[in-house]
Motif scaffolding. Structure first.
Motif, PDB file in Angstrom:
ATOM      1  N   ALA A 213       0.830  -1.213   0.000  1.00 56.15           N
ATOM      2  CA  ALA A 213       0.000   0.000   0.000  1.00 56.15           C
ATOM      3  C   ALA A 213       0.862   1.260   0.000  1.00 56.15           C
ATOM      4  O   ALA A 213       0.365   2.375  -0.140  1.00 56.15           O
ATOM      5  CB  ALA A 213      -0.944  -0.007   1.199  1.00 56.15           C
ATOM      6  N   THR A 214       2.161   1.057   0.146  1.00 57.16           N
ATOM      7  CA  THR A 214       3.147   2.130  -0.016  1.00 57.16           C
ATOM      8  C   THR A 214       2.995   2.799  -1.387  1.00 57.16           C
ATOM      9  O   THR A 214       3.319   3.972  -1.543  1.00 57.16           O
ATOM     10  CB  THR A 214       4.565   1.491   0.038  1.00 57.16           C
ATOM     11  OG1 THR A 214       4.663   0.674   1.195  1.00 57.16           O
ATOM     12  CG2 THR A 214       5.658   2.511   0.002  1.00 57.16           C
ATOM     13  N   LYS A 215       2.518   2.013  -2.361  1.00 57.63           N
ATOM     14  CA  LYS A 215       2.532   2.453  -3.763  1.00 57.63           C
ATOM     15  C   LYS A 215       1.240   3.217  -4.106  1.00 57.63           C
ATOM     16  O   LYS A 215       0.969   4.231  -3.509  1.00 57.63           O
ATOM     17  CB  LYS A 215       2.754   1.258  -4.678  1.00 57.63           C
ATOM     18  CG  LYS A 215       3.842   0.293  -4.191  1.00 57.63           C
ATOM     19  CD  LYS A 215       5.223   0.915  -4.125  1.00 57.63           C
ATOM     20  CE  LYS A 215       6.262  -0.151  -3.793  1.00 57.63           C
ATOM     21  NZ  LYS A 215       7.481   0.325  -3.252  1.00 57.63           N
ATOM     22  N   ALA A 216       0.436   2.694  -5.040  1.00 52.93           N
ATOM     23  CA  ALA A 216      -0.701   3.481  -5.547  1.00 52.93           C
ATOM     24  C   ALA A 216      -1.775   3.729  -4.488  1.00 52.93           C
ATOM     25  O   ALA A 216      -2.496   4.728  -4.561  1.00 52.93           O
ATOM     26  CB  ALA A 216      -1.319   2.770  -6.743  1.00 52.93           C
ATOM     27  N   ILE A 217      -1.899   2.834  -3.513  1.00 56.11           N
ATOM     28  CA  ILE A 217      -2.974   3.008  -2.531  1.00 56.11           C
ATOM     29  C   ILE A 217      -2.724   4.275  -1.702  1.00 56.11           C
ATOM     30  O   ILE A 217      -3.582   5.153  -1.617  1.00 56.11           O
ATOM     31  CB  ILE A 217      -3.112   1.741  -1.654  1.00 56.11           C
ATOM     32  CG1 ILE A 217      -3.708   0.601  -2.515  1.00 56.11           C
ATOM     33  CG2 ILE A 217      -3.961   2.004  -0.417  1.00 56.11           C
ATOM     34  CD1 ILE A 217      -3.804  -0.741  -1.826  1.00 56.11           C
ATOM     35  N   ALA A 218      -1.540   4.390  -1.116  1.00 61.03           N
ATOM     36  CA  ALA A 218      -1.219   5.614  -0.358  1.00 61.03           C
ATOM     37  C   ALA A 218      -0.891   6.748  -1.342  1.00 61.03           C
ATOM     38  O   ALA A 218      -1.312   7.886  -1.143  1.00 61.03           O
ATOM     39  CB  ALA A 218      -0.079   5.367   0.601  1.00 61.03           C
ATOM     40  N   GLY A 219      -0.116   6.439  -2.379  1.00 60.06           N
ATOM     41  CA  GLY A 219      -0.029   7.296  -3.556  1.00 60.06           C
ATOM     42  C   GLY A 219       0.848   8.527  -3.515  1.00 60.06           C
ATOM     43  O   GLY A 219       0.894   9.266  -4.489  1.00 60.06           O
ATOM     44  N   HIS A 220       1.550   8.790  -2.419  1.00 60.12           N
ATOM     45  CA  HIS A 220       2.326  10.033  -2.350  1.00 60.12           C
ATOM     46  C   HIS A 220       3.782   9.826  -1.938  1.00 60.12           C
ATOM     47  O   HIS A 220       4.458  10.791  -1.558  1.00 60.12           O
ATOM     48  CB  HIS A 220       1.647  11.024  -1.391  1.00 60.12           C
ATOM     49  CG  HIS A 220       0.322  11.506  -1.878  1.00 60.12           C
ATOM     50  ND1 HIS A 220      -0.811  10.711  -1.838  1.00 60.12           N
ATOM     51  CD2 HIS A 220      -0.059  12.659  -2.452  1.00 60.12           C
ATOM     52  CE1 HIS A 220      -1.823  11.378  -2.349  1.00 60.12           C
ATOM     53  NE2 HIS A 220      -1.396  12.573  -2.732  1.00 60.12           N
ATOM     54  N   LEU A 224       5.168   3.887   4.330  1.00 64.70           N
ATOM     55  CA  LEU A 224       5.206   2.454   3.998  1.00 64.70           C
ATOM     56  C   LEU A 224       4.039   1.747   4.689  1.00 64.70           C
ATOM     57  O   LEU A 224       3.812   1.948   5.881  1.00 64.70           O
ATOM     58  CB  LEU A 224       6.526   1.805   4.453  1.00 64.70           C
ATOM     59  CG  LEU A 224       7.617   1.799   3.382  1.00 64.70           C
ATOM     60  CD1 LEU A 224       8.354   3.116   3.398  1.00 64.70           C
ATOM     61  CD2 LEU A 224       8.572   0.646   3.565  1.00 64.70           C
ATOM     62  N   LEU A 225       3.325   0.939   3.903  1.00 67.97           N
ATOM     63  CA  LEU A 225       2.188   0.175   4.425  1.00 67.97           C
ATOM     64  C   LEU A 225       1.987  -1.056   3.553  1.00 67.97           C
ATOM     65  O   LEU A 225       2.341  -1.058   2.371  1.00 67.97           O
ATOM     66  CB  LEU A 225       0.896   1.007   4.349  1.00 67.97           C
ATOM     67  CG  LEU A 225       0.686   2.122   5.368  1.00 67.97           C
ATOM     68  CD1 LEU A 225      -0.531   2.966   4.965  1.00 67.97           C
ATOM     69  CD2 LEU A 225       0.486   1.569   6.774  1.00 67.97           C
ATOM     70  N   GLY A 226       1.382  -2.085   4.124  1.00 65.77           N
ATOM     71  CA  GLY A 226       0.989  -3.255   3.329  1.00 65.77           C
ATOM     72  C   GLY A 226      -0.388  -3.707   3.760  1.00 65.77           C
ATOM     73  O   GLY A 226      -0.864  -3.336   4.846  1.00 65.77           O
ATOM     74  N   ILE A 227      -1.031  -4.491   2.912  1.00 63.06           N
ATOM     75  CA  ILE A 227      -2.358  -4.989   3.277  1.00 63.06           C
ATOM     76  C   ILE A 227      -2.579  -6.358   2.630  1.00 63.06           C
ATOM     77  O   ILE A 227      -2.102  -6.608   1.518  1.00 63.06           O
ATOM     78  CB  ILE A 227      -3.457  -3.967   2.898  1.00 63.06           C
ATOM     79  CG1 ILE A 227      -4.801  -4.333   3.534  1.00 63.06           C
ATOM     80  CG2 ILE A 227      -3.597  -3.769   1.408  1.00 63.06           C
ATOM     81  CD1 ILE A 227      -5.787  -3.172   3.622  1.00 63.06           C
TER      82      ILE A 227
END
Ligand SMILES: Cc1ncc(COP(=O)(O)O)c(C=O)c1O
Length: 393
Positions: A213-220, A224-227
Motif C-alpha cells: 500500500a506504499t505504492k498506488a494506494i497511499a499514492g504520495h 510504507l504500508l501493506g495490506i
C-alpha cells in the motif's frame, strides 16, 4: 441504492468513514493509544498490537474494492504483508513463484528454502500450460487436493504477480488460479502493480491478495504500508495471528496517511494510466528504444489477457533501450523531471534501471528501465525523456 451499486471510484471516497450522526468527524480520528480499556474480564485482545481503530478505514476500503467478504489486514509495509502469507507454509512445502517477480518476495521464499522449510519452484507465467503442469507436479509431490487443503498452513503456495515487476508480463489469471483451486493449491496474488481499481484477483479465483500500500494506494511516496485481503476466514485468522505475534503492525499515523491517500486513487490512476499509455505509444517509436512493455498497448503480448482481466492498465511501464548499462545510467542521471528512485505508484514520476539491484535475475535486460508515471503533464514527461534519449550517444 446499496453500497455495492456504487462505482469503485465512489466507494473509495465514501467508504471507511465514521457512522452518520450529528457532529461526527468526516474523517476517522487517529487513535494514538497503545492499549484500550477492556470490553470485560474475558477480553484479551484490546491491545494495539491486536487492533487499532486507525486501521479500520483503510482495511474496509481496500477489502471492499477487492470484492472481499472480510475486512483486510493492514501491515507496517508491503513486505510485512508478504511475510504474513509466505510464513504460513509448513516444513516440506512448495512455493511456486514467477521467474520475474518482486525481488524481495523471491528472497523471502528463498530464505524459507535455505532454512529447510520450503522448496522454491519458478514459473514462466506467460506460458499458461507450463504453469499448470508445474502446479500439477507440485500438488502430486505434496499430496494436496481440494479435500485436504489447509489454509492456515498451505503445503503448496502459488505466488503470482501480473503484471510482473519489472518485466510487465501478464498471466492468464483465471486459468492459472482456477487450476490451482482445483488442485488444492492455495494462491496469493501480489496486486500492487494493478491496484485494486485495476484488477481484482479474488474475483478471478485467488485465495488472498497482497498489496504494497506504499505504492498506488497511499499514492504520495510518503509512507510504507501493506495490506492482505481474503474472503477465507481460516486464512484471515492465520494472517491475523501472524500480524499479532510478529508485531509488524502499521502505526496509526501511517494508517491515516494511507486512508487519506487512497481517497484520490481514482483520479490519480485515471491520469497516470492515460499518460502511461501515451508514453508507451510515443516511446515505442523512438529509435533508441528496443522494446516497450505496457499491458494497455494494443501491440503488447499481454494486451488481450490484460483487457479480459483488468479494468485499467495501471501507471507502470518498462522500456528497454538500445544501450549499455552505463549509457542507461547516464540517461537516467540526465533527466530533469523524472526522479531516479526505486518505488512506484506515487503522484511524482519515478524511473529506475532495475538491474542495478544485484538480486534482479540476469534475464532482465541491463538497459531495462521501469517507469512509474505520476500525474504531471504528459508532454512535460515525454519531453524530458526524449531530450535525454536524443543525447544518448
Ligand atoms: C510488487 C511489489 N510487492 C511488494 C513490495 C514491497 O512493498 P514495501 O516496500 O511496502 O515493503 C514492492 C515494493 O517495491 C513491490 O513493488
Amino acid at each position: 441504492m446499496t453500497e455495492q451499486n456504487l462505482s469503485p471510484q465512489t466507494r473509495l471516497v465514501a467508504g471507511g468513514r465514521p457512522a452518520h450522526r450529528d457532529l461526527a468527524p468526516v474523517n476517522p480520528p487517529i487513535s494514538m493509544s497503545s492499549t484500550f480499556r477492556q470490553i470485560g474480564p474475558t477480553d484479551l485482545n484490546s491491545y494495539a498490537r491486536f487492533t487499532n481503530p486507525s486501521w479500520d478505514g483503510l482495511e474496509q476500503v481496500v477489502s471492499d474494492l477487492e470484492g472481499a467478504e472480510l475486512p483486510g489486514l493492514l501491515f507496517a509495509s508491503g513486505m510485512a504483508a508478504v511475510a504474513a502469507v509466505q510464513d504460513l507454509v509448513p516444513v516440506g512445502s512448495i512455493i511456486l513463484l514467477p521467474k520475474h517477480t518482486y525481488m524481495a518476495s523471491v528472497s523471502m521464499a528463498k530464505r524459507l528454502e535455505a532454512r529447510g522449510i520450503a522448496t522454491v519452484v519458478r514459473l514462466d507465467i506467460e506460458n499458461t500450460e507450463s504453469v499448470i503442469a508445474e502446479l500439477e507436479k507440485a500438488a502430486a509431490t505434496a499430496g494436496v487436493s481440494p479435500e485436504n487443503v489447509n489454509y492456515a498452513a498451505p503445503k503448496v503456495l502459488l505466488w503470482m504477480e501480473s503484471p510482473t515487476n519489472p518485466m510487465m508480463e501478464v498471466a492468464d489469471l483465471p486459468a492459472i488460479l482456477g487450476a490451482a483451486r482445483k488442485l488444492g493449491i492455495v494462491s496469493a496474488v501480489d496486486n500492487t502493480f494493478a491496484t485494486p481499481l485495476g484488477q481484482n484477483p479474488l474475483l478471478l479465483g485467488a485465495d488472498v491478495v497482497v498489496h504494497s500500500a506504499t505504492k498506488a494506494i497511499a499514492g504520495h511516496s510518503d509512507v510504507l504500508l501493506g495490506i492482505t485481503v481474503t474472503s477465507n476466514p481460516v486464512l484471515r485468522e492465520a494472517m491475523h495471528t501472524h500480524r499479532t505475534t510478529n508485531g509488524a503492525i502499521a502505526g496509526p499515523f501511517e494508517a491515516w496517511l494511507g486512508l487519506r491517500g487512497v481517497r484520490t486513487m481514482g483520479v490519480r490512476l485515471e491520469r497516470s494510466a492515460d499518460s502511461a499509455l501515451q508514453l508507451a505509444q510515443r516511446l515505442s517509436e523512438h529509435p533508441s528504444i528496443k522494446a516497450v512493455r505496457y499491458p494497455g498497448l494494443p501491440t503488447d503480448p499481454g494486451y488481450e489477457r490484460a483487457s479480459a482481466q483488468m479494468q485499467t492498465f495501471g501507471s507502470i511501464l518498462s522500456v528497454t533501450l538500445d544501450a549499455t548499462a552505463e549509457e542507461t545510467d547516464r540517461l537516467v542521471a540526465a533527466l530533469k523531471l523524472w526522479t531516479p528512485a526505486t518505488s512506484l505508484g506515487g503522484v511524482e514520476s519515478l524511473i529506475e534501471r532495475r538491474r542495478r539491484h544485484g538480486s534482479e535475475p540476469h534475464s532482465i535486460p541491463e538497459s531495462l528501465l521501469r517507469l512509474s508515471v505520476g500525474i504531471e503533464n504528459v508532454d512535460d514527461l515525454y519531453q524530458d525523456l526524449v531530450a535525454a534519449l536524443d543525447n544518448l550517444r
